[in-house]
Design a protein around this motif. Structure first.
Motif, PDB file in Angstrom:
ATOM      1  N   VAL A  52     -81.697 -29.747 -23.487  1.00  0.00           N
ATOM      2  CA  VAL A  52     -81.884 -29.198 -24.833  1.00  0.00           C
ATOM      3  C   VAL A  52     -81.065 -27.928 -25.036  1.00  0.00           C
ATOM      4  O   VAL A  52     -80.369 -27.766 -26.047  1.00  0.00           O
ATOM      5  CB  VAL A  52     -83.381 -28.917 -25.097  1.00  0.00           C
ATOM      6  N   THR A 182     -84.762 -35.749 -30.121  1.00  0.00           N
ATOM      7  CA  THR A 182     -84.737 -34.838 -28.968  1.00  0.00           C
ATOM      8  C   THR A 182     -85.503 -33.557 -29.251  1.00  0.00           C
ATOM      9  O   THR A 182     -86.342 -33.125 -28.447  1.00  0.00           O
ATOM     10  CB  THR A 182     -83.284 -34.496 -28.581  1.00  0.00           C
ATOM     11  N   TYR A 186     -89.154 -32.546 -27.636  1.00  0.00           N
ATOM     12  CA  TYR A 186     -89.170 -31.335 -26.816  1.00  0.00           C
ATOM     13  C   TYR A 186     -90.246 -30.357 -27.292  1.00  0.00           C
ATOM     14  O   TYR A 186     -91.036 -29.835 -26.483  1.00  0.00           O
ATOM     15  CB  TYR A 186     -87.804 -30.656 -26.841  1.00  0.00           C
ATOM     16  N   SER A 231     -88.719 -42.665 -23.359  1.00  0.00           N
ATOM     17  CA  SER A 231     -87.409 -42.243 -23.866  1.00  0.00           C
ATOM     18  C   SER A 231     -86.434 -43.415 -23.915  1.00  0.00           C
ATOM     19  O   SER A 231     -85.601 -43.512 -24.819  1.00  0.00           O
ATOM     20  CB  SER A 231     -86.832 -41.116 -22.994  1.00  0.00           C
TER      21      SER A 231
END
Length: 299
Positions: A52, A182, A186, A231
């Motif tokens: 990230v 993403t 996160y 994922s």
């Protein structure tokens, strides 16, 4: 990567194995359910952070996230924490086969929540598939009630886990409108980890003293079940239809049950097996009904 893009079914198989191993890994943890869940999410955040923060565009999106959307992610993370805690505890009280089959009813609770809170509508076929799913779950409960012990309580916890996961999914639908997968995952994982750590601390429980194996289980859950499981399914949506990807997840109870039979000698009763197949059949039927409805809306 180009090879996998041409053969996405390889990734589907890896994803199925990944999520199916989740219940198996939990069985090997000696830590309390909330602590095991905290290990999983902490490892997930640790593994995701370099990715990230390592990409400029993701850092920029993360820094510019809307406060309201972040708040939604926080609530979503809390319900995800409740899901993990209740499901992991379910696996301590009932069989892998029963627990995973009931948890798979999440999509049904998402549909009901969509109708109740988002004013959606269900077709007669959808209502029928929900009825089939409920009937299957009742067969599992009846089988576990006959078995005695804490099996029925474990089924209840699995049902609660499915409902918590459904709330997490419904909130995610709204939050995902304003951010990438993403960044969304996160932020949710960070708040989920915080919720689990706070819950552990407030309960007066210890994060340590459960042996290295429990910490390793958390890492395995993060790598296989989260990153190489959920994922991967998100990645597969680029190359396969959402209905097929959703349906493929229904292999989890079957694969997990096979693993449990081999590793723990957990042989489910005939009634539980029947209930499991009826439950999965109901969810699969609903997935097809939903897919058909979406196709009609596009035409």
């Amino acid at each position: 990567m180009k090879f996998l893009e041409k053969h996405p079914m390889i990734m589907i198989v890896i994803g199925i194995i990944g999520i199916s191993l989740s219940a198996i890994f939990v069985k090997y943890s000696e830590a309390l359910s909330v602590v095991t869940a905290a290990y999983r999410l902490l490892w997930t955040v640790v593994l995701m952070t370099p990715v990230v923060l390592g990409k400029k565009e993701i850092r920029r999106e993360l820094a510019g996230s809307d406060k309201k959307t972040v708040a939604l992610c926080a609530v979503s993370g809390i319900f995800l924490a409740l899901h993990f805690t209740s499901w992991f505890e379910s696996l301590n009280q009932t069989s892998v086969a029963s627990s995973t089959a009931i948890v798979c009813t999440e999509v049904i609770w998402v549909a009901l929540g969509f109708c109740v809170f988002l004013k959606g509508r269900l077709s007669k076929a959808a209502v029928g598939s929900i009825a089939v799913t409920v009937a299957g779950s009742l067969l599992i409960a009846l089988s576990d009630y006959s078995a005695g012990g804490n099996h029925l309580a474990g089924d209840g916890l699995a049902l609660a886990a499915a409902v918590f996961s459904a709330v997490y999914t419904l909130i995610g639908r709204e939050a995902r409108k304003h951010m990438s997968t993403t960044v969304y995952t996160y932020i949710v994982y960070v708040f989920c980890a915080l919720a689990l750590c706070i819950s552990t601390a407030v309960s007066g429980l210890s994060f340590t003293g459960y042996g290295a194996a429990s910490v390793v289980v958390g890492l395995l859950l993060a790598v296989f079940s989260t990153l190489l499981g959920h994922s991967i399914f998100s990645w597969c949506l680029k190359f396969l239809s959402p209905s097929f990807v959703s349906a493929s997840k229904l292999c989890e109870p079957v694969v997990a049950a096979v693993f449990a039979a081999v590793l723990f000698a957990e042989i489910p009763a005939i009634l539980a097996v029947a209930g499991g197949f009826v439950t999965i059949g109901g969810v699969l039927l609903y997935s097809r009904v939903e897919s058909h409805s979406e196709a009609q809306e596009k035409t």
